[in-house]
Design a protein around this motif. Structure first.
Motif, PDB file in Angstrom:
ATOM      1  N   ARG A   1     -21.160 -36.981  10.112  1.00 60.59           N
ATOM      2  CA  ARG A   1     -22.626 -37.050  10.160  1.00 60.59           C
ATOM      3  C   ARG A   1     -23.134 -36.159  11.286  1.00 60.59           C
ATOM      4  O   ARG A   1     -22.712 -36.281  12.437  1.00 60.59           O
ATOM      5  CB  ARG A   1     -23.088 -38.489  10.380  1.00 60.59           C
ATOM      6  N   VAL A   2     -24.037 -35.277  10.921  1.00 63.90           N
ATOM      7  CA  VAL A   2     -24.566 -34.291  11.863  1.00 63.90           C
ATOM      8  C   VAL A   2     -26.065 -34.521  12.031  1.00 63.90           C
ATOM      9  O   VAL A   2     -26.763 -34.771  11.054  1.00 63.90           O
ATOM     10  CB  VAL A   2     -24.337 -32.853  11.328  1.00 63.90           C
ATOM     11  N   THR A   3     -26.541 -34.459  13.274  1.00 59.86           N
ATOM     12  CA  THR A   3     -27.990 -34.527  13.479  1.00 59.86           C
ATOM     13  C   THR A   3     -28.419 -33.445  14.461  1.00 59.86           C
ATOM     14  O   THR A   3     -27.695 -33.118  15.412  1.00 59.86           O
ATOM     15  CB  THR A   3     -28.443 -35.925  13.964  1.00 59.86           C
TER      16      THR A   3
ATOM     17  N   PHE B   1     -24.714 -40.488  28.075  1.00 58.71           N
ATOM     18  CA  PHE B   1     -24.194 -39.998  26.783  1.00 58.71           C
ATOM     19  C   PHE B   1     -24.019 -41.174  25.811  1.00 58.71           C
ATOM     20  O   PHE B   1     -24.374 -41.083  24.630  1.00 58.71           O
ATOM     21  CB  PHE B   1     -22.858 -39.276  26.985  1.00 58.71           C
ATOM     22  N   ARG B   2     -23.492 -42.289  26.334  1.00 63.89           N
ATOM     23  CA  ARG B   2     -23.263 -43.479  25.508  1.00 63.89           C
ATOM     24  C   ARG B   2     -24.594 -44.034  24.977  1.00 63.89           C
ATOM     25  O   ARG B   2     -24.722 -44.353  23.803  1.00 63.89           O
ATOM     26  CB  ARG B   2     -22.537 -44.527  26.352  1.00 63.89           C
ATOM     27  N   GLU B   3     -25.581 -44.096  25.863  1.00 65.85           N
ATOM     28  CA  GLU B   3     -26.894 -44.637  25.458  1.00 65.85           C
ATOM     29  C   GLU B   3     -27.567 -43.755  24.397  1.00 65.85           C
ATOM     30  O   GLU B   3     -28.149 -44.247  23.445  1.00 65.85           O
ATOM     31  CB  GLU B   3     -27.825 -44.722  26.670  1.00 65.85           C
ATOM     32  N   MET B   4     -27.473 -42.462  24.588  1.00 61.90           N
ATOM     33  CA  MET B   4     -28.096 -41.543  23.624  1.00 61.90           C
ATOM     34  C   MET B   4     -27.378 -41.620  22.279  1.00 61.90           C
ATOM     35  O   MET B   4     -28.009 -41.658  21.227  1.00 61.90           O
ATOM     36  CB  MET B   4     -28.064 -40.103  24.146  1.00 61.90           C
ATOM     37  N   ALA B   5     -26.041 -41.657  22.343  1.00 60.98           N
ATOM     38  CA  ALA B   5     -25.255 -41.713  21.099  1.00 60.98           C
ATOM     39  C   ALA B   5     -25.576 -42.979  20.306  1.00 60.98           C
ATOM     40  O   ALA B   5     -25.572 -42.964  19.072  1.00 60.98           O
ATOM     41  CB  ALA B   5     -23.762 -41.644  21.422  1.00 60.98           C
ATOM     42  N   ALA B   6     -25.911 -44.049  21.015  1.00 65.18           N
ATOM     43  CA  ALA B   6     -26.216 -45.325  20.342  1.00 65.18           C
ATOM     44  C   ALA B   6     -27.542 -45.274  19.586  1.00 65.18           C
ATOM     45  O   ALA B   6     -27.817 -46.119  18.742  1.00 65.18           O
ATOM     46  CB  ALA B   6     -26.243 -46.450  21.377  1.00 65.18           C
ATOM     47  N   LYS B   7     -28.359 -44.269  19.875  1.00 61.47           N
ATOM     48  CA  LYS B   7     -29.671 -44.158  19.214  1.00 61.47           C
ATOM     49  C   LYS B   7     -29.579 -43.467  17.854  1.00 61.47           C
ATOM     50  O   LYS B   7     -30.579 -43.287  17.173  1.00 61.47           O
ATOM     51  CB  LYS B   7     -30.652 -43.394  20.110  1.00 61.47           C
ATOM     52  N   THR B   8     -28.391 -43.000  17.506  1.00 61.69           N
ATOM     53  CA  THR B   8     -28.211 -42.326  16.219  1.00 61.69           C
ATOM     54  C   THR B   8     -26.828 -42.699  15.670  1.00 61.69           C
ATOM     55  O   THR B   8     -25.949 -43.087  16.441  1.00 61.69           O
ATOM     56  CB  THR B   8     -28.319 -40.784  16.378  1.00 61.69           C
ATOM     57  N   ASP B   9     -26.654 -42.588  14.370  1.00 57.55           N
ATOM     58  CA  ASP B   9     -25.316 -42.910  13.839  1.00 57.55           C
ATOM     59  C   ASP B   9     -24.497 -41.631  13.629  1.00 57.55           C
ATOM     60  O   ASP B   9     -23.461 -41.646  12.991  1.00 57.55           O
ATOM     61  CB  ASP B   9     -25.419 -43.721  12.550  1.00 57.55           C
TER      62      ASP B   9
END
Ligand SMILES: [Fe+2]
Length: 238
Positions: free
Chosen positions: A121-123, A145-153
């Motif tokens: 999955r690419v965004t 990085f962890r928090e930002m990554a959690a905002k998208t799948d």
């Protein structure tokens, strides 16, 4: 799938043309832009026209949103009062010179573009998944990085805004800052074209630096009435 990504073009048509040629030569199947199409250099209308003409899809940056809606402030951050004064002048100039057609294009840009290729999955978004004016530098703590990554799948996140390219692999995610086509700030004035090759077993990222006529771009900034300050900066890659 191989894509070419154009970060922060900022009205620099000379750089965009060179970047596009480089993308074609690289055999990229698709080209995307990451927004922030005007400001600092004068060719916001020409940049938008070029992107339309060549079917280059992209996302909305903070500068696009604020220019399109005639906001008071561009949503940018400044390190000192001189920079702030220069940036304000550039923002006012861009709001005044962007045509209604350009503003309509900027207004309609999506916040993100998402797709799946090779089961990944690419965004793509301008700065972060939830806020278009937060600076996501490489030295942000892992927690960020962890928090930002959690905002998208997404497995692969592609963004810009800082004008400083990097790739970071962390906790099974790949973070790619595509740098800037029209206003690099990493000390290298050449345009940055980010080539991303996604296959089933690996993701290859190349930050291609493309020379273009920086002197011409700088003199066009000066004749346009934009601050000379920005002509000096693009020559230095700052
Ligand atoms: Fe930008």
């Amino acid at each position: 799938m191989k894509i070419a990504v154009f970060g922060d073009i900022h009205g620099n048509i000379e750089a965009l043309k060179a970047a596009y040629q480089a993308a074609l030569s690289s055999n990229a199947e698709k080209v995307y832009h990451l927004g922030d199409l005007g400001g600092y250099s004068p060719f916001v209308n020409e940049v938008v026209e070029f992107l339309r003409e060549h079917n280059i899809d992209g996302v909305q940056g903070n500068y696009d949103e604020t220019v399109a809606n005639d906001r008071e402030h561009c949503g940018c951050k400044y390190e000192d009062p001189v920079q702030e004064e220069m940036a304000n002048r550039s923002f006012i100039w861009t709001k005044k010179h962007a045509s209604p057609k350009t503003k309509e294009y900027l207004r309609k840009l999506p916040i993100s573009i998402d797709f799946i290729t090779e089961d990944r999955r690419v965004t793509l978004f301008h700065a972060t998944p939830s806020k278009n004016n937060l600076y996501w530098y490489e030295d942000r703590p892992d927690k960020f990085f962890r928090e930002m990554a959690a905002k998208t799948d997404a497995d692969i996140m592609i963004f810009g805004h800082t004008h400083k390219p990097y790739r970071k692999d962390f906790e099974n995610k790949i973070f790619i800052n595509a740098g800037s086509v029209g206003k690099p700030k990493d000390g290298d004035p050449r345009s940055c074209v980010t080539l991303i090759d996604i296959t089933a077993d690996k993701v290859n990222v190349e930050f291609l630096r493309v020379p273009y006529d920086v002197e011409k771009a700088a003199s066009e900034i000066i004749t346009s009435g934009l601050p000379v300050y920005f002509a000096e900066r693009i020559k230095e890659g700052r």
